[in-house]
Motif scaffolding. Sequence first.
Motif, mmCIF file in Angstrom:
data_model
loop_
_atom_site.group_PDB
_atom_site.id
_atom_site.type_symbol
_atom_site.label_atom_id
_atom_site.label_comp_id
_atom_site.label_asym_id
_atom_site.label_seq_id
_atom_site.Cartn_x
_atom_site.Cartn_y
_atom_site.Cartn_z
ATOM 1 N N ARG A 33 37.893 35.807 41.503
ATOM 2 C CA ARG A 33 37.985 37.041 42.275
ATOM 3 C C ARG A 33 37.529 38.190 41.399
ATOM 4 O O ARG A 33 37.725 38.165 40.183
ATOM 5 N N SER A 34 36.978 39.192 42.033
ATOM 6 C CA SER A 34 36.611 40.384 41.280
ATOM 7 C C SER A 34 37.876 41.200 41.014
ATOM 8 O O SER A 34 38.879 41.060 41.725
ATOM 9 N N VAL A 35 37.813 42.056 40.016
ATOM 10 C CA VAL A 35 38.939 42.941 39.724
ATOM 11 C C VAL A 35 39.213 43.829 40.933
ATOM 12 O O VAL A 35 40.366 44.051 41.304
ATOM 13 N N THR A 36 38.166 44.299 41.577
ATOM 14 C CA THR A 36 38.326 45.133 42.774
ATOM 15 C C THR A 36 39.079 44.383 43.862
ATOM 16 O O THR A 36 39.991 44.921 44.492
ATOM 17 N N ASP A 37 38.716 43.141 44.076
ATOM 18 C CA ASP A 37 39.383 42.310 45.082
ATOM 19 C C ASP A 37 40.850 42.089 44.709
ATOM 20 O O ASP A 37 41.741 42.160 45.565
ATOM 21 N N LEU A 38 41.127 41.841 43.439
ATOM 22 C CA LEU A 38 42.517 41.673 42.985
ATOM 23 C C LEU A 38 43.314 42.957 43.192
ATOM 24 O O LEU A 38 44.472 42.907 43.616
ATOM 25 N N ARG A 50 30.416 44.527 37.973
ATOM 26 C CA ARG A 50 31.510 43.781 38.599
ATOM 27 C C ARG A 50 32.123 42.800 37.594
ATOM 28 O O ARG A 50 31.435 41.963 37.026
ATOM 29 N N LEU A 51 33.455 42.927 37.406
ATOM 30 C CA LEU A 51 34.172 42.034 36.503
ATOM 31 C C LEU A 51 34.855 40.952 37.330
ATOM 32 O O LEU A 51 35.602 41.249 38.264
ATOM 33 N N GLU A 52 34.576 39.708 37.013
ATOM 34 C CA GLU A 52 35.135 38.570 37.743
ATOM 35 C C GLU A 52 36.254 37.936 36.913
ATOM 36 O O GLU A 52 36.175 37.870 35.693
ATOM 37 N N VAL A 53 37.277 37.468 37.609
ATOM 38 C CA VAL A 53 38.410 36.826 36.953
ATOM 39 C C VAL A 53 38.529 35.413 37.517
ATOM 40 O O VAL A 53 38.626 35.220 38.732
ATOM 41 N N ALA A 54 38.506 34.438 36.626
ATOM 42 C CA ALA A 54 38.617 33.038 37.016
ATOM 43 C C ALA A 54 39.781 32.400 36.272
ATOM 44 O O ALA A 54 40.162 32.852 35.189
ATOM 45 N N LEU A 55 40.337 31.372 36.850
ATOM 46 C CA LEU A 55 41.400 30.607 36.196
ATOM 47 C C LEU A 55 40.789 29.641 35.194
ATOM 48 O O LEU A 55 39.743 29.046 35.445
ATOM 49 N N TYR A 91 52.751 37.140 37.140
ATOM 50 C CA TYR A 91 52.958 36.092 38.138
ATOM 51 C C TYR A 91 52.268 36.468 39.447
ATOM 52 O O TYR A 91 51.614 35.635 40.084
ATOM 53 N N LEU A 92 52.382 37.728 39.852
ATOM 54 C CA LEU A 92 51.735 38.179 41.083
ATOM 55 C C LEU A 92 50.217 38.034 40.979
ATOM 56 O O LEU A 92 49.559 37.615 41.941
ATOM 57 N N VAL A 93 49.654 38.361 39.818
ATOM 58 C CA VAL A 93 48.211 38.179 39.608
ATOM 59 C C VAL A 93 47.859 36.701 39.726
ATOM 60 O O VAL A 93 46.878 36.331 40.393
ATOM 61 N N MET A 94 48.646 35.858 39.098
ATOM 62 C CA MET A 94 48.387 34.420 39.158
ATOM 63 C C MET A 94 48.491 33.901 40.592
ATOM 64 O O MET A 94 47.679 33.070 41.012
ATOM 65 N N LEU A 95 49.463 34.389 41.351
ATOM 66 C CA LEU A 95 49.575 33.974 42.759
ATOM 67 C C LEU A 95 48.286 34.296 43.513
ATOM 68 O O LEU A 95 47.783 33.465 44.287
ATOM 69 N N ALA A 96 47.755 35.491 43.277
ATOM 70 C CA ALA A 96 46.508 35.889 43.945
ATOM 71 C C ALA A 96 45.353 34.988 43.520
ATOM 72 O O ALA A 96 44.504 34.619 44.345
ATOM 73 N N LEU A 97 45.324 34.615 42.255
ATOM 74 C CA LEU A 97 44.249 33.754 41.766
ATOM 75 C C LEU A 97 44.423 32.305 42.215
ATOM 76 O O LEU A 97 43.434 31.615 42.463
ATOM 77 N N TRP A 98 45.660 31.826 42.323
ATOM 78 C CA TRP A 98 45.870 30.472 42.838
ATOM 79 C C TRP A 98 45.493 30.392 44.315
ATOM 80 O O TRP A 98 45.094 29.349 44.801
ATOM 81 N N GLY A 117 45.412 32.417 27.591
ATOM 82 C CA GLY A 117 44.561 31.301 28.002
ATOM 83 C C GLY A 117 44.638 30.910 29.469
ATOM 84 O O GLY A 117 44.196 29.827 29.828
ATOM 85 N N TYR A 118 45.166 31.789 30.314
ATOM 86 C CA TYR A 118 45.305 31.457 31.741
ATOM 87 C C TYR A 118 44.118 31.888 32.581
ATOM 88 O O TYR A 118 43.864 31.310 33.637
ATOM 89 N N VAL A 119 43.416 32.938 32.164
ATOM 90 C CA VAL A 119 42.263 33.425 32.929
ATOM 91 C C VAL A 119 41.103 33.722 31.982
ATOM 92 O O VAL A 119 41.286 33.863 30.775
ATOM 93 N N LEU A 120 39.942 33.845 32.598
ATOM 94 C CA LEU A 120 38.742 34.225 31.874
ATOM 95 C C LEU A 120 38.085 35.358 32.652
ATOM 96 O O LEU A 120 37.873 35.247 33.856
ATOM 97 N N ARG A 121 37.793 36.458 31.952
ATOM 98 C CA ARG A 121 37.123 37.600 32.585
ATOM 99 C C ARG A 121 35.665 37.606 32.150
ATOM 100 O O ARG A 121 35.377 37.552 30.961
ATOM 101 N N THR A 122 34.777 37.677 33.129
ATOM 102 C CA THR A 122 33.350 37.707 32.835
ATOM 103 C C THR A 122 32.646 38.692 33.760
ATOM 104 O O THR A 122 33.124 38.962 34.861
ATOM 105 N N ARG A 123 31.523 39.206 33.299
ATOM 106 C CA ARG A 123 30.695 40.082 34.123
ATOM 107 C C ARG A 123 29.936 39.230 35.137
ATOM 108 O O ARG A 123 29.476 38.129 34.820
#
Length: 153
Positions: free
Chosen positions: A58-63, A98-103, A46-53, A85-91
Amino acid sequence: MQTPDLGEDPLALDRQVCFALSVASRNVISLYRPLLAPMNLTHPQYLVMLALWERAPRSVTDLCEALHADAATLSPLLKRLESVGYVLRTRSRTDERRLEVALTAEGESLRAQAEKVPYQIVETLGVGLVDLEELHTALTKIIRSSRQALDAR
């Protein structure tokens, strides 16, 4: 610096800040569990999702910085959020390290359900909003000063 007066017994359990923080944290997080279960989220997720909302992608480093967590802690949470199915991780296209995380659309739509959670927690706690805001301010100061003390080591 003057030595603070910690009373007759400075080791009394009920006077320890660490004890009060630990018990309060455990109890409050327990209140979140039944509210997050229908969303298939644990409290750390939930905390991760709050940061993404708040901001995505965001990058993993930023998270890690936003959540005051390390990559080893965050990685399994992100894998689980991706598997449901809530996030997608891509380079990153500009920096492969850098690994990016998107909703995903599903992760984005979950926000509407999650918006009810803070209201439910405030109601369940039965503590005035002013008191909770003052507590939040005090805890933010503790987080900041403890981080500074840790960084100074």
